[in-house]
Design an enzyme around this catalytic site. Structure first.
Site, PDB file in Angstrom:
ATOM      1  N   TRP A 250     -61.379  72.572 -78.402  1.00 37.76           N
ATOM      2  CA  TRP A 250     -61.093  73.378 -79.599  1.00 37.76           C
ATOM      3  C   TRP A 250     -60.440  74.687 -79.173  1.00 37.76           C
ATOM      4  O   TRP A 250     -60.730  75.229 -78.158  1.00 37.76           O
ATOM      5  CB  TRP A 250     -62.377  73.699 -80.394  1.00 37.76           C
ATOM      6  CG  TRP A 250     -62.028  74.598 -81.537  1.00 37.76           C
ATOM      7  CD1 TRP A 250     -61.354  74.265 -82.674  1.00 37.76           C
ATOM      8  CD2 TRP A 250     -62.274  76.008 -81.619  1.00 37.76           C
ATOM      9  NE1 TRP A 250     -61.174  75.370 -83.465  1.00 37.76           N
ATOM     10  CE2 TRP A 250     -61.713  76.452 -82.842  1.00 37.76           C
ATOM     11  CE3 TRP A 250     -62.901  76.939 -80.778  1.00 37.76           C
ATOM     12  CZ2 TRP A 250     -61.775  77.791 -83.253  1.00 37.76           C
ATOM     13  CZ3 TRP A 250     -62.962  78.262 -81.166  1.00 37.76           C
ATOM     14  CH2 TRP A 250     -62.413  78.681 -82.399  1.00 37.76           C
TER      15      TRP A 250
ATOM     16  N   ASP B 170     -51.831  82.572 -78.532  1.00 34.10           N
ATOM     17  CA  ASP B 170     -53.006  81.911 -77.946  1.00 34.10           C
ATOM     18  C   ASP B 170     -52.891  80.396 -78.137  1.00 34.10           C
ATOM     19  O   ASP B 170     -52.841  79.918 -79.273  1.00 34.10           O
ATOM     20  CB  ASP B 170     -54.270  82.437 -78.648  1.00 34.10           C
ATOM     21  CG  ASP B 170     -55.549  82.042 -77.934  1.00 34.10           C
ATOM     22  OD1 ASP B 170     -55.501  81.163 -77.050  1.00 34.10           O
ATOM     23  OD2 ASP B 170     -56.608  82.610 -78.267  1.00 34.10           O
TER      24      ASP B 170
ATOM     25  N   GLU C 198     -57.539  93.303 -76.955  1.00 33.89           N
ATOM     26  CA  GLU C 198     -57.497  92.596 -78.242  1.00 33.89           C
ATOM     27  C   GLU C 198     -58.344  93.370 -79.256  1.00 33.89           C
ATOM     28  O   GLU C 198     -59.422  93.862 -78.935  1.00 33.89           O
ATOM     29  CB  GLU C 198     -58.072  91.188 -78.060  1.00 33.89           C
ATOM     30  CG  GLU C 198     -58.065  90.364 -79.340  1.00 33.89           C
ATOM     31  CD  GLU C 198     -58.613  88.948 -79.122  1.00 33.89           C
ATOM     32  OE1 GLU C 198     -59.273  88.706 -78.090  1.00 33.89           O
ATOM     33  OE2 GLU C 198     -58.371  88.096 -79.988  1.00 33.89           O
TER      34      GLU C 198
ATOM     35  N   ARG D 162     -58.689  88.086 -68.975  1.00 35.66           N
ATOM     36  CA  ARG D 162     -59.240  88.401 -70.299  1.00 35.66           C
ATOM     37  C   ARG D 162     -60.763  88.524 -70.359  1.00 35.66           C
ATOM     38  O   ARG D 162     -61.350  88.611 -71.431  1.00 35.66           O
ATOM     39  CB  ARG D 162     -58.764  87.338 -71.285  1.00 35.66           C
ATOM     40  CG  ARG D 162     -57.372  87.664 -71.749  1.00 35.66           C
ATOM     41  CD  ARG D 162     -56.823  86.745 -72.771  1.00 35.66           C
ATOM     42  NE  ARG D 162     -57.649  86.445 -73.908  1.00 35.66           N
ATOM     43  CZ  ARG D 162     -57.974  87.277 -74.882  1.00 35.66           C
ATOM     44  NH1 ARG D 162     -57.556  88.531 -74.862  1.00 35.66           N
ATOM     45  NH2 ARG D 162     -58.728  86.877 -75.900  1.00 35.66           N
TER      46      ARG D 162
HETATM   47  C1  GCO Z   1     -59.369  85.099 -79.000  1.00 36.10           C
HETATM   48  C2  GCO Z   1     -60.320  83.956 -78.932  1.00 36.10           C
HETATM   49  C3  GCO Z   1     -61.234  83.789 -80.093  1.00 36.10           C
HETATM   50  C4  GCO Z   1     -62.299  82.766 -79.737  1.00 36.10           C
HETATM   51  C5  GCO Z   1     -63.627  83.213 -80.219  1.00 36.10           C
HETATM   52  C6  GCO Z   1     -64.716  82.239 -79.793  1.00 36.10           C
HETATM   53  O1  GCO Z   1     -58.364  85.031 -78.338  1.00 36.10           O
HETATM   54  O2  GCO Z   1     -59.707  86.063 -79.679  1.00 36.10           O
HETATM   55  O3  GCO Z   1     -59.699  82.791 -78.489  1.00 36.10           O
HETATM   56  O4  GCO Z   1     -60.580  83.504 -81.280  1.00 36.10           O
HETATM   57  O5  GCO Z   1     -62.003  81.519 -80.218  1.00 36.10           O
HETATM   58  O6  GCO Z   1     -63.864  84.484 -79.777  1.00 36.10           O
HETATM   59  O7  GCO Z   1     -65.967  82.812 -79.860  1.00 36.10           O
HETATM   60 MG    MG Z   2     -58.224  83.422 -77.042  1.00 31.44          MG
END
Ligand code: GCO
Ligand code: MG
Length: 402
Positions: A402, A210, A339, A283
């Site tokens: 972020w 990611d 996931e 996703r």
């Molecule tokens: C992932 C996501 C999470 C998000 C989070 C924000 O791939 O699981 O990027 O880590 O940052 O769900 O609420």
């Molecule tokens: Mg993610």
């Protein structure tokens, strides 16, 4: 059958969750996840102040009409708050319908298309060595697919690397914490992580990564190219995707499969990406994309362009979302992967559920409905506690993604 009550339950068994419980005059009820990480109370208000009054007295079997009523009928369409609220209603109604039918939800969605839902777990470490150790733990647990993230030399903290390796929880502060980001340092480091992982584990496991929206399209193209020898299952959220055309450039340069969409809310957010086959996995998931009704519409559209599902399943998506997502994943012809960031034991206790993990797959279970309930007495013991996701700045102080 008539809806007699629509109640919003907010609980914080380690993290905040918002749940809608819809009850009928026949005593049957259904639940749906309405959690919007870091912005939870806006959905609570949307549901309590604007949706609940219009739900009372309606026939819970009219799922499509109720969906259209709240989508078209709001006049102000789309957006994460609206769509999370509609999703909660939709998920609860599908739960009720499947309970009335006395069937697990996947049967109403067309029955099983596969034996189980392949999931990926999260391995992360402060450096490559720690991430390698974490990946071996997932291999031992039977996972077939593992997402790998690691700390970046020279950066104090980064996305995906947590204090608690089992339950990575980025929404960890009463005020947003500040991270510092360097694309240069990251692009030097990321290929080394995957080179090491392939040397150690070979090519028998799916590896995912990611990027969390941090690159520009040409940087993403370079990363995708440099990761090609390690044959990733996907590179996720390489760039922010408000501008869907950005993906044309990435696509022209790399064969690394692309995944995007965890923050999308409707089919319109991914229309170009899907129609032009600029991505491989979409996703979007139940809670942030308008429930089972709308997610199924996205997946059906995606299926004619060879795009498969890769539903978001971080800890901020409650077990009620996970349960619903697993039923759809079992039924959808173009399911790809799910996931699976495990919830803490406290969360699992508040949300008793029928789904279970075995040998790298999740199974939604055979309980009528989506198989996830809420223990309201226990939920009441964990009051809401404000928690923000971090923000991110470049080394010179510029605000970044972020
Ligand atoms: C992932 C996501 C999470 C998000 C989070 C924000 O791939 O699981 O990027 O880590 O940052 O769900 O609420
Ligand atoms: Mg993610």
């Amino acid at each position: 059958m008539k809806i007699t009550d629509a109640k919003v339950i907010v609980t914080c068994p380690g993290r905040n969750f918002v749940t809608l419980k819809i009850t009928t005059d026949e005593g049957l009820y259904g639940i749906g996840d309405a959690t919007l990480n870091g912005r939870e109370l806006s959905v609570v208000s949307y549901l309590e102040d604007h949706i609940a009054p219009c739900l009372i007295g309606r026939d819970p079997h009219q799922i499509e009409d109720i969906w259209q009523y709240f989508y078209r009928g709001a006049y102000w369409r789309t957006g994460p708050v609206t769509m999370a609220a509609i999703a909660a209603v939709d998920t609860a109604l599908w739960d009720i319908k499947a309970k009335v039918a006395n069937m697990p939800l996947y049967q109403l969605l067309g029955g099983k298309s596969r034996n189980g839902v392949m999931v990926y777990g999260h391995a992360n470490g402060r450096d490559i060595e720690e991430t390698v150790d974490e990946v071996s733990k997932y291999v031992d647990l039977g996972y077939k697919a593992i997402r790998a993230q690691s700390g970046i030399p020279g950066l104090a903290s980064t996305y995906g690397v947590s204090k608690d390796k089992m339950f990575y929880e980025p929404a960890d502060a009463d005020m947003p914490s500040e991270n510092v980001w360097s694309t240069t340092k990251y692009l030097d480091h990321a290929p080394k992580l995957f080179e090491t992982l392939r040397e150690k584990f070979g090519f028998d496991y799916h590896l995912l990564h990611d990027v969390h929206h941090r690159l520009t399209p040409i940087e993403a193209a370079r990363l995708g190219k440099s990761l090609e020898p390690y044959r990733l299952f996907w590179m996720e959220d390489a760039v922010p995707a408000e501008n869907q055309e950005n993906f044309r450039l990435i696509r022209q340069h790399t064969t690394t499969p692309l995944a995007v969409g965890e923050i999308f809310n409707t089919i319109w957010d991914c229309r170009t990406l899907i129609q032009e086959q600029l991505i491989d996995y979409i996703r979007t998931t139940v809670v942030h994309a308008g429930g089972i009704t709308h997610l199924r519409r996205i997946l059906d559209f995606a299926s004619i362009y060879n795009v498969r599902s890769g539903c978001h399943g971080a800890t901020d998506l409650s077990p009620a979302c996970m349960g619903a997502s697993l039923h759809l994943g079992l039924a959808a012809p173009n399911f790809g992967i799910q996931e699976y960031m495990r919830h803490t034991p406290e969360t699992d206790e508040v949300f008793p559920h029928a789904y279970s993990f075995k040998d790298g797959y999740l199974h939604p279970g055979e309980t009528p409905g989506h198989g996830v309930d809420i223990n309201e007495d226990l939920a009441a013991k964990y009051p809401y506690s404000r928690a923000y996701l971090p923000v991110n700045r470049l080394e010179d102080g510029t605000m970044w993604n972020w």
